[in-house]
Scaffold this active site. Structure first.
Site, PDB file in Angstrom:
ATOM      1  CG  ASP A 130     -16.926  27.063  52.230  1.00 22.79           C
ATOM      2  OD1 ASP A 130     -17.841  27.728  52.730  1.00 22.79           O
ATOM      3  OD2 ASP A 130     -15.775  27.503  52.058  1.00 22.79           O
ATOM      4  CE  LYS A 140     -21.158  24.833  57.451  1.00 24.58           C
ATOM      5  NZ  LYS A 140     -20.083  24.753  56.466  1.00 24.58           N
ATOM      6  N   GLY A 184     -20.769  31.597  54.921  1.00 30.31           N
ATOM      7  CA  GLY A 184     -21.465  31.893  53.672  1.00 30.31           C
ATOM      8  C   GLY A 184     -22.175  30.630  53.247  1.00 30.31           C
ATOM      9  CG  HIS A 185     -24.287  28.599  55.532  1.00 36.58           C
ATOM     10  ND1 HIS A 185     -24.824  28.152  56.709  1.00 36.58           N
ATOM     11  CD2 HIS A 185     -22.928  28.567  55.719  1.00 36.58           C
ATOM     12  CE1 HIS A 185     -23.855  27.866  57.568  1.00 36.58           C
ATOM     13  NE2 HIS A 185     -22.693  28.126  56.989  1.00 36.58           N
ATOM     14  CD  GLN A 229     -17.538  29.528  60.771  1.00 30.30           C
ATOM     15  OE1 GLN A 229     -18.040  29.437  61.871  1.00 30.30           O
ATOM     16  NE2 GLN A 229     -17.924  30.444  59.914  1.00 30.30           N
TER      17      GLN A 229
HETATM   18  P1  GDP Z   1     -21.753  25.864  53.308  1.00 34.73           P
HETATM   19  O1  GDP Z   1     -20.941  27.016  53.772  1.00 34.73           O
HETATM   20  O2  GDP Z   1     -21.383  24.578  53.967  1.00 34.73           O
HETATM   21  O3  GDP Z   1     -23.235  26.116  53.365  1.00 34.73           O
HETATM   22  O4  GDP Z   1     -21.386  25.669  51.749  1.00 34.73           O
HETATM   23  P2  GDP Z   1     -21.243  26.843  50.655  1.00 34.73           P
HETATM   24  O5  GDP Z   1     -22.584  27.342  50.316  1.00 34.73           O
HETATM   25  O6  GDP Z   1     -20.219  27.836  51.062  1.00 34.73           O
HETATM   26  O7  GDP Z   1     -20.591  26.029  49.469  1.00 34.73           O
HETATM   27  C1  GDP Z   1     -21.238  24.950  48.865  1.00 34.73           C
HETATM   28  C2  GDP Z   1     -21.477  25.291  47.391  1.00 34.73           C
HETATM   29  O8  GDP Z   1     -21.797  24.109  46.677  1.00 34.73           O
HETATM   30  C3  GDP Z   1     -22.661  26.219  47.156  1.00 34.73           C
HETATM   31  O9  GDP Z   1     -22.393  27.029  46.046  1.00 34.73           O
HETATM   32  C4  GDP Z   1     -23.820  25.267  46.870  1.00 34.73           C
HETATM   33  O10 GDP Z   1     -24.830  25.841  46.061  1.00 34.73           O
HETATM   34  C5  GDP Z   1     -23.106  24.190  46.132  1.00 34.73           C
HETATM   35  N1  GDP Z   1     -23.657  22.840  46.307  1.00 34.73           N
HETATM   36  C6  GDP Z   1     -24.196  22.268  47.402  1.00 34.73           C
HETATM   37  N2  GDP Z   1     -24.479  20.971  47.184  1.00 34.73           N
HETATM   38  C7  GDP Z   1     -24.106  20.718  45.914  1.00 34.73           C
HETATM   39  C8  GDP Z   1     -24.093  19.530  45.110  1.00 34.73           C
HETATM   40  O11 GDP Z   1     -24.471  18.456  45.527  1.00 34.73           O
HETATM   41  N3  GDP Z   1     -23.589  19.660  43.845  1.00 34.73           N
HETATM   42  C9  GDP Z   1     -23.121  20.847  43.354  1.00 34.73           C
HETATM   43  N4  GDP Z   1     -22.657  20.859  42.108  1.00 34.73           N
HETATM   44  N5  GDP Z   1     -23.117  21.964  44.077  1.00 34.73           N
HETATM   45  C10 GDP Z   1     -23.589  21.896  45.358  1.00 34.73           C
HETATM   46  P1  IMO Z   2     -19.002  28.323  56.198  1.00 34.79           P
HETATM   47  O1  IMO Z   2     -20.008  28.413  57.305  1.00 34.79           O
HETATM   48  C1  IMO Z   2     -14.806  28.021  55.053  1.00 34.79           C
HETATM   49  C2  IMO Z   2     -11.918  30.093  57.601  1.00 34.79           C
HETATM   50  C3  IMO Z   2     -11.170  31.275  57.033  1.00 34.79           C
HETATM   51  C4  IMO Z   2      -9.860  31.160  57.781  1.00 34.79           C
HETATM   52  C5  IMO Z   2     -10.313  30.699  59.170  1.00 34.79           C
HETATM   53  C6  IMO Z   2     -10.456  31.835  60.173  1.00 34.79           C
HETATM   54  O2  IMO Z   2     -19.421  28.998  54.957  1.00 34.79           O
HETATM   55  O3  IMO Z   2     -18.561  26.917  55.996  1.00 34.79           O
HETATM   56  P2  IMO Z   2     -12.286  33.736  60.523  1.00 34.79           P
HETATM   57  O4  IMO Z   2     -12.753  34.832  59.617  1.00 34.79           O
HETATM   58  O5  IMO Z   2     -13.368  32.808  60.935  1.00 34.79           O
HETATM   59  O6  IMO Z   2     -11.488  34.225  61.689  1.00 34.79           O
HETATM   60  O7  IMO Z   2     -11.252  32.880  59.624  1.00 34.79           O
HETATM   61  O8  IMO Z   2     -11.561  30.082  58.980  1.00 34.79           O
HETATM   62  N1  IMO Z   2     -13.399  30.189  57.532  1.00 34.79           N
HETATM   63  C7  IMO Z   2     -14.150  29.474  56.688  1.00 34.79           C
HETATM   64  N2  IMO Z   2     -13.797  28.616  55.704  1.00 34.79           N
HETATM   65  N3  IMO Z   2     -16.108  28.231  55.329  1.00 34.79           N
HETATM   66  C8  IMO Z   2     -16.484  29.066  56.330  1.00 34.79           C
HETATM   67  O9  IMO Z   2     -17.756  29.189  56.735  1.00 34.79           O
HETATM   68  C9  IMO Z   2     -15.480  29.768  57.026  1.00 34.79           C
HETATM   69  N4  IMO Z   2     -15.492  30.671  58.040  1.00 34.79           N
HETATM   70  C10 IMO Z   2     -14.203  30.915  58.342  1.00 34.79           C
HETATM   71  O10 IMO Z   2     -10.996  31.149  55.652  1.00 34.79           O
HETATM   72  O11 IMO Z   2      -9.099  30.106  57.239  1.00 34.79           O
HETATM   73 MG    MG Z   3     -19.685  28.500  52.999  1.00 31.42          MG
END
Ligand code: GDP
Ligand code: IMO
Ligand code: MG
Length: 427
Positions: free
Chosen positions: A13, A16, A40-41, A223
Site C-alpha cells: 500500500d 504502487k 488493491g491498487h 504487496q
Molecule cells: P498500492 O497498493 O501500493 O497501490 O497502494 P494503495 O492504492 O493500496 O494505497 C495508496 C492510497 O494512497 C490510495 O488510496 C492512493 O489513491 C493514495 N495515494 C497515492 N499517492 C498519494 C499521495 O501522494 N498523497 C495522497 N494523499 N494519497 C496518495
Molecule cells: P498491495 O498490492 C498490504 C497482507 C495481509 C496479511 C498478509 C498475508 O495493495 O500493496 P495474504 O492475503 O496475502 O495471504 O495476506 O499480507 N497483504 C497486504 N498488505 N497491501 C497488500 O497488497 C497486501 N496483500 C496482502 O494484510 O498481513
Molecule cells: Mg494496496
C-alpha cells in the site's frame, strides 16, 4: 527503451498503483508478476477512482498491453468481475493478456484461507482471506490447476475431481464441515473460461518480444518487501515474491533484461494485518496520519497501522531488490505535524542494528533510534516543482535520500495524476 520494475519497499500500500499509472504513460506494456486479489491498487483519474486487484494499473491508459504473468494467482470469478466493471466504466480491456501458466484460485482456497486463519486465532496472520496462500500452497505441492487447464473441459474436470477428493477429505476430517460439490465449481469456472479465453496466451513470448523490440516494459509489483515470503517478517507475510527477483520467475524473463528498479516508499510506514512493526504509532499522531492519509485497506477496508518512516526497512528493500531510484508517496499527509521522526537504526540491548533482522523475537525487543525533524504546516498538494515545497518538506525528502543512499526520482503529493513532482525520468 527499458524494463523497469516498480516494487513496494515497505508492507504494501505504498502507492504502487499511483506510481505505475504515472510511469505507464511512458510504457508500452505493464506486467503483474505475483500476488492475486490480495492486492488493491488505487488510481485516481480525474474524478474517477479505480481499485485494481488483478489487472495491471496500466489498463487506465489507452493502448497499453497489460499482462497478468504466470506468477500471479488468478481468481477467474474476480477477474471476470474486474473486466466487466472496468468495461462498464468505459475502460478498454482488449489489450489484456493472461498467462496460460498462471495458477487458479479455487473456491476451496478461499474457504481454507478463512478456516486456517480462524484456527490460528490469536496467532492468525491477518490475511486478506482471498485464497492466495492456499493457491500458492497447491502450486508448490504440484496439485494446482492452471489457466491452461481451465481452457480444456476434460483436463479441468479431472484435476478438479482429484483436488476435491483431497480437499473434501480435509474439510470433513479436520474441519468437520461439508466439502464442495464438483458440479457447483465446474459450471461456474467453465463459464469464466468462456469469458477469459480470448485473453489467454503464452505471455512470456509477448514480454520477450516487446523487450527485443526495444519497447518500454513496466513490471508492477504487488504487496511489498516486508511481505515477501523469504525476506518479509515471516510468517506474517504473503505467499509470493514481491521483491524485484520475483519478476524473473513471475514474468518469465532473465535478470539481464531488467534495467532499473523503482522502490515506492510511503513518506511514513503503514501495515495492514498482524506482525511486528517497530515504528508503529499508537496515539494521536498515528490517528492523525490514518485519518489524513485515509489509511484504510483497499481490498478489505481494514484500518492500516501507521508509524514513522523507517529507513532500516527501506535500506533493506533497496538491498534485496537492487532498487536504483525511490519514489516517495503521500508526503502531503505529513503536513500539519510539528515534528517528524525518521528511524535510522534499532537499539537492541547494547548493540545498534542497522540491517533488518530475521528474528521476530529480536525485532520485538528492538527500539527504534530516531532523528527528529521540523514539520511544515502548508498544504503542499498543489506544488508543481521541488522548489515550491516548503523548505522543511524538501529537507525531509533529502534526508531520506541521504540515509538510504539512493536518489529520489519522484515525489507524490496527492493521489491525482497532476499531484506528482518528477525529479528524474525513469524511462
Ligand atoms: P498500492 O497498493 O501500493 O497501490 O497502494 P494503495 O492504492 O493500496 O494505497 C495508496 C492510497 O494512497 C490510495 O488510496 C492512493 O489513491 C493514495 N495515494 C497515492 N499517492 C498519494 C499521495 O501522494 N498523497 C495522497 N494523499 N494519497 C496518495
Ligand atoms: P498491495 O498490492 C498490504 C497482507 C495481509 C496479511 C498478509 C498475508 O495493495 O500493496 P495474504 O492475503 O496475502 O495471504 O495476506 O499480507 N497483504 C497486504 N498488505 N497491501 C497488500 O497488497 C497486501 N496483500 C496482502 O494484510 O498481513
Ligand atoms: Mg494496496
Amino acid at each position: 527503451m527499458a524494463s523497469v520494475v516498480v516494487i513496494g519497499s515497505q508492507w504494501g500500500d505504498e502507492g504502487k498503483g499511483r506510481i505505475t499509472d504515472y510511469l505507464a504513460s511512458k510504457s508500452d506494456m505493464v506486467v503483474r508478476y505475483q500476488g492475486g486479489t490480495n492486492a488493491g491498487h488505487t488510481v485516481e483519474v480525474g474524478n474517477e477512482k479505480y481499485k485494481l486487484h488483478l489487472i495491471p494499473s496500466g489498463i487506465l491508459h489507452e493502448g497499453k498491453v497489460c499482462v497478468i504473468g504466470n506468477g500471479v494467482v488468478v481468481d477467474p470469478v474476480a477477474l471476470v468481475e474486474e473486466i466487466q466493471s472496468l468495461e462498464k466504466r468505459g475502460v478498454d480491456v482488449n489489450n489484456l493478456k493472461v498467462s496460460d501458466r498462471a495458477h487458479l484460485i479455487m473456491p476451496y482456497h478461499k474457504t481454507l484461507d478463512g478456516l486456517s486463519e480462524d484456527m490460528l486465532g490469536e496467532n492468525s496472520i491477518g490475511t486478506t482471506r482471498r485464497g492466495v496462500g492456499p493457491a500458492y500452497m497447491d502450486k508448490a505441492q504440484r496439485m494446482g490447476i492452471r489457466v491452461v487447464d481451465l481452457l480444456d473441459r476434460d483436463v479441468f474436470e479431472a484435476k478438479l475431481e482429484q483436488n476435491l477428493k483431497a480437499k473434501n477429505n480435509l474439510f470433513k476430517k479436520v474441519y468437520g464441515m461439508e466439502g464442495f460439490k464438483k458440479e457447483d465449481i465446474l459450471e461456474l469456472y467453465l463459464d469464466c473460461a468462456k469469458k477469459i479465453r480470448k485473453y489467454v496466451t503464452d505471455t512470456t513470448v509477448i514480454i520477450s518480444d516487446a523487450i527485443k523490440k526495444g519497447k518500454n516494459v513496466l513490471f508492477e509489483g504487488a504487496q511489498g518487501t516486508l511481505l515477501d515470503i523469504d525476506f518479509g517478517t515471516y510468517p506474517y507475510v504473503t505467499s509470493s515474491h514481491p521483491i524485484a527477483g520475483g519478476v524473473c520467475i513471475g514474468a518469465g524473463i532473465g535478470p539481464t533484461f531488467i534495467d532499473r528498479v523503482v522502490g515506492v516508499v510511503k513518506a511514513y510506514t503503514t501495515r495492514v494485518g498482524k506482525g511486528p512493526f517497530p515504528t508503529e504509532l499508537f496515539g494521536e499522531i498515528g490517528d492523525f496520519i490514518r485519518d489524513k492519509g485515509a489509511e484504510y485497506g483497499t481490498t478489505t477496508g481494514r484500518p492500516r497501522r501507521c508509524g514513522w518512516m523507517d529507513t532500516v526497512i527501506v535500506r533493506y528493500a533497496i538491498r534485496v531488490s537492487g532498487i536504483s531510484r525511490i519514489a516517495i508517496t503521500k508526503l502531503d499527509t505529513l503536513g500539519g505535524l510539528k515534528k517528524l521522526k525518521i528511524c535510522t537504526g534499532y537499539r537492541y540491548k547494547d548493540r545498534i542494528i542497522r540491517d533488518f533482522p530475521a528474528s521476530l523475537k529480536l525485532l520485538a525487543e528492538c527500539e527504534p533510534i530516531y532523528e527528529e525533524m521540523d514539520g511544515w504546516d502548508e498544504d503542499i498538494s498543489h506544488a508543481r516543482s521541488f522548489d515550491e515545497l516548503p523548505v522543511n518538506a524538501q529537507k525531509y525528502v533529502e534526508r531520506i535520500q541521504e540515509l538510504c543512499e539512493t536518489r529520489v526520482c519522484f515525489v507524490s503529493i496527492g493521489p491525482k495524476r497532476s499531484q506528482g513532482i518528477m525529479l528524474e525520468e525513469v524511462f
